[in-house]
Structure formats: C-alpha cells, structure tokens
Scaffold this active site. Structure first.
Site, mmCIF file in Angstrom:
data_model
loop_
_atom_site.group_PDB
_atom_site.id
_atom_site.type_symbol
_atom_site.label_atom_id
_atom_site.label_comp_id
_atom_site.label_asym_id
_atom_site.label_seq_id
_atom_site.Cartn_x
_atom_site.Cartn_y
_atom_site.Cartn_z
ATOM 1 C CG HIS A 56 32.292 41.539 40.899
ATOM 2 N ND1 HIS A 56 31.596 41.949 42.066
ATOM 3 C CD2 HIS A 56 32.845 40.489 41.171
ATOM 4 C CE1 HIS A 56 31.668 41.314 42.988
ATOM 5 N NE2 HIS A 56 32.693 40.169 42.602
ATOM 6 N NE ARG B 105 41.315 40.759 61.225
ATOM 7 C CZ ARG B 105 40.264 40.091 61.145
ATOM 8 N NH1 ARG B 105 39.455 40.558 62.065
ATOM 9 N NH2 ARG B 105 40.055 39.148 60.247
ATOM 10 C CB SER B 106 47.763 38.016 63.314
ATOM 11 O OG SER B 106 46.640 37.385 62.667
ATOM 12 C CG ASP C 255 36.757 41.872 38.808
ATOM 13 O OD1 ASP C 255 36.142 42.013 37.688
ATOM 14 O OD2 ASP C 255 36.452 40.890 39.818
ATOM 15 N NE ARG D 283 32.014 41.587 47.877
ATOM 16 C CZ ARG D 283 32.214 40.264 47.268
ATOM 17 N NH1 ARG D 283 33.178 40.350 46.281
ATOM 18 N NH2 ARG D 283 31.775 39.345 47.370
ATOM 19 C CB ILE E 154 41.541 34.419 46.963
ATOM 20 C CG1 ILE E 154 40.255 33.336 46.923
ATOM 21 C CG2 ILE E 154 41.871 35.106 45.427
ATOM 22 C CD1 ILE E 154 39.046 34.234 46.788
ATOM 23 C CD GLU F 252 30.778 45.175 42.015
ATOM 24 O OE1 GLU F 252 30.277 44.201 41.910
ATOM 25 O OE2 GLU F 252 31.911 45.340 42.433
HETATM 26 C C1 DGY Z 1 32.713 36.294 45.274
HETATM 27 O O1 DGY Z 1 32.766 35.178 45.296
HETATM 28 O O2 DGY Z 1 32.483 36.872 46.436
HETATM 29 C C2 DGY Z 1 33.016 36.844 44.063
HETATM 30 O O3 DGY Z 1 33.197 38.398 44.122
HETATM 31 C C3 DGY Z 1 31.893 36.384 43.209
HETATM 32 O O4 DGY Z 1 32.676 36.674 41.856
#
Ligand code: DGY
Length: 320
Positions: A280, A176-177, A257, A233, A156, A262
C-alpha cells in the site's frame, strides 16, 4: 487544560507532520486506536476534532459529545463512519488531489512491473544468476497492443488515463455514469469492460457498492492474457477468487498495492510468479505524504479557527 486551546484527538498513529503542525495551536490528546475509546468523560467532552489515519467508528463518534470534525489522512475514507458522522452534524474531510499524480505514477510503474517482471529480473541480477545462468527469461506478457480498462474515472483515474495515452494502448473505463467530456471508450458494466479489455485497473473507493465486485466472473472475463491492477481498495476484490484465477491460469497476472485485510496478505500470493505485491505505497513518498499531512492539519485548524473545512467529503457537506 489551562488555556483555551481547542482539543484534538489523535487515535493511533498519524504522520508526524500533522502533530508538528498542531504543536502550540491545539491541545493534542493521543489514544490507542481500537474498537472504542478509553477516555475519561471530562477529556471526551473537550474533544472537538479528530485527526486520524485509519478508522473512526460510531462508538468513537458517540463517545465524544462535542466532536465537530473528523479529518482523515488519505483520500479514501472507508474507515470513517460518515453516515453516523453526518447524523450528528460532524464534518468529515479527506485529502484529495494532493496525491493524484503520485498514485497515478505508481499505478503505471506497477502495471509495467507486473507485465514485464522487472522486480524478478533485478533480483536475478542481484543474486548473480545472470553471469551464472545466462539471460533472464523473456516476460510472457507485454504492454504492446493492449486495451486498458479503468474501473473508476475520478481525479486519480483521469491522471492514470492521461499517463497511459503515450503508451499507445487503447483506453476505456467503467463508472456509474458516462463522462461524455472524456475521450475514452465507456463501458456500461464492469463485466462488459472486463470482456473487452486485457488490462483492468481498479481505482474505485471501498464502499458497500464496490465490495468484492471484482470476482471470479470478472477475472474469467479478463482472461488468461489478462492483467489485473488494484490501487483502489482491497475490499473491492474477492481475494480467494483472484488467487484461484491466478493459480489456475484463468487470469494472466496481477499487480496489487492494496489487500482485503491489510497488512495481512494471504501467503498463497507470495509463491505466485505472476503477481507483483506492494505494501500500500501508491501515495507513499515524502513530498506527497507531507502534502497530505498539511491538508489534514489545515482542515482541522481551519475548522477550529474559522469553521472552514477545505476538503469535506460529499456525505458531510459544509453549508455556507
Ligand atoms: C489513500 O489516500 O486513500 C491512499 O490509499 C493512502 O495511500
């Protein structure tokens, strides 16, 4: 159970398409989510698979003696005790890739909205204030001339970076690397990156290693012109420190988000003008959630029919 269909447990709520895909293929047992399962020994013994959107702790795993697979709805699987699953030889799967583009799109939207206050501007218009009071206030910040640092450069993260390129911002990352194949500036530490950039985007998974690493020191390093975006997260953030930094002007703005506990969001965030808050929703479109649901179902059905898990997590690799 009258025929020989395998039994799948669905604790709590899951996307309805997962259940539709299971219909007629497996026996579905639903159960309220909670600290531990309330199932008879007979039912518990039948369960071979769990499909879950949420968490599966060690007590759930231990209550199911014949459990073989846990299919998590979501790319992040911090709610599943993978270590315990691995110790029992249980495969855990997640839903990578199918949401990369959606989450990356949402991240860019959240960043621009945070910097340019578009939600507040639209509310101003809707409330009739444009005609009554004149133009909406200029946004204190702009994306122009900024340096963006990504904390996390997985699948992502790379999609976010690609989308940032045409925005003519400098792009760097901390992981980390070093990923030598990537054309972006590498920072060996999170603090070094926070000092060098003025936008920090968090897209790391929630692990023990990332727990509350975004703290007062990092927000101070980012600075009063700095913008913090979190689509990873909430557990990676010290929320008290973030709130204080935003309230005191130590940090310029934040777009969030995800949150620590949560769906609870600390009230103090709601009264801040320099935050954009989303519930989220980074992957929450109908097409993307359908694709995630299909991947959950394909993992469970593939495993039960052919012992084939499409997307096992690294902690529980499938041999052969
Ligand atoms: C995930 O896929 O972990 C997302 O946070 C959910 O939207």
């Amino acid at each position: 159970m009258s025929d020989s269909k395998a039994t799948v447990l669905v604790p709590g709520k899951i996307h309805p398409r997962v259940l539709e895909r299971f219909e007629g293929q497996v026996e579905i047992i639903t159960a309220p989510s909670g600290a531990e399962p309330a199932l008879s020994a007979d039912v518990a013994a039948r369960i071979k698979a769990i499909a879950v959107s949420g968490g599966v702790n060690a007590r759930w795993i231990d209550a199911l003696p014949n459990l073989e697979i846990i299919a998590n709805f979501g790319v992040g699987y911090d709610g599943v005790d993978t270590k315990h699953a691995a110790s029992r030889g249980i495969v855990v799967t997640n839903t990578p890739d199918v949401l990369n583009d959606e989450v990356a799109d949402t991240t860019i939207a959240l960043l621009i909205n945070t910097v340019r206050r578009l939600y507040q501007a639209e509310s101003y218009l809707r409330e009739g204030k444009w005609a009554a009071n004149g133009p909406f206030a200029l946004s204190p910040f702009s994306l122009r001339g900024r340096k963006v640092g990504l904390f996390g450069m997985g699948r992502i993260g790379q999609e976010i970076a690609k989308r940032l390129e045409p925005f003519k911002v400098e792009i760097g990352y901390h992981t980390r690397s070093k990923r030598s194949e990537l054309p972006y500036t590498y920072y060996a530490s999170l603090k070094e990156m926070a000092q060098a950039v003025d936008v920090l985007i968090c897209i790391v998974p929630g692990t023990a290693e990332t727990h509350k690493v975004l703290n007062a020191e990092i927000f101070a390093a980012l600075g009063s012109n700095g913008v913090f975006i979190n689509v990873g997260r909430g557990s990676s953030v010290d929320e008290d420190a973030l709130l204080k930094a935003l309230q005191d002007g130590v940090l310029g703005a934040a777009g969030l988000d995800v949150f620590y506990a949560e769906p609870k969001v600390p009230d103090a965030f709601l009264s801040l003008p320099n935050v954009t808050l989303l519930p989220h929703v980074a992957s929450a479109s109908v097409p993307t959630r359908n694709a995630m649901a299909d991947l959950v179902a394909d993992n469970v059905l593939g495993w039960l029919k052919e012992r084939k898990a499409l997307t096992p997590v690294p902690e529980t690799p499938v041999k052969g």
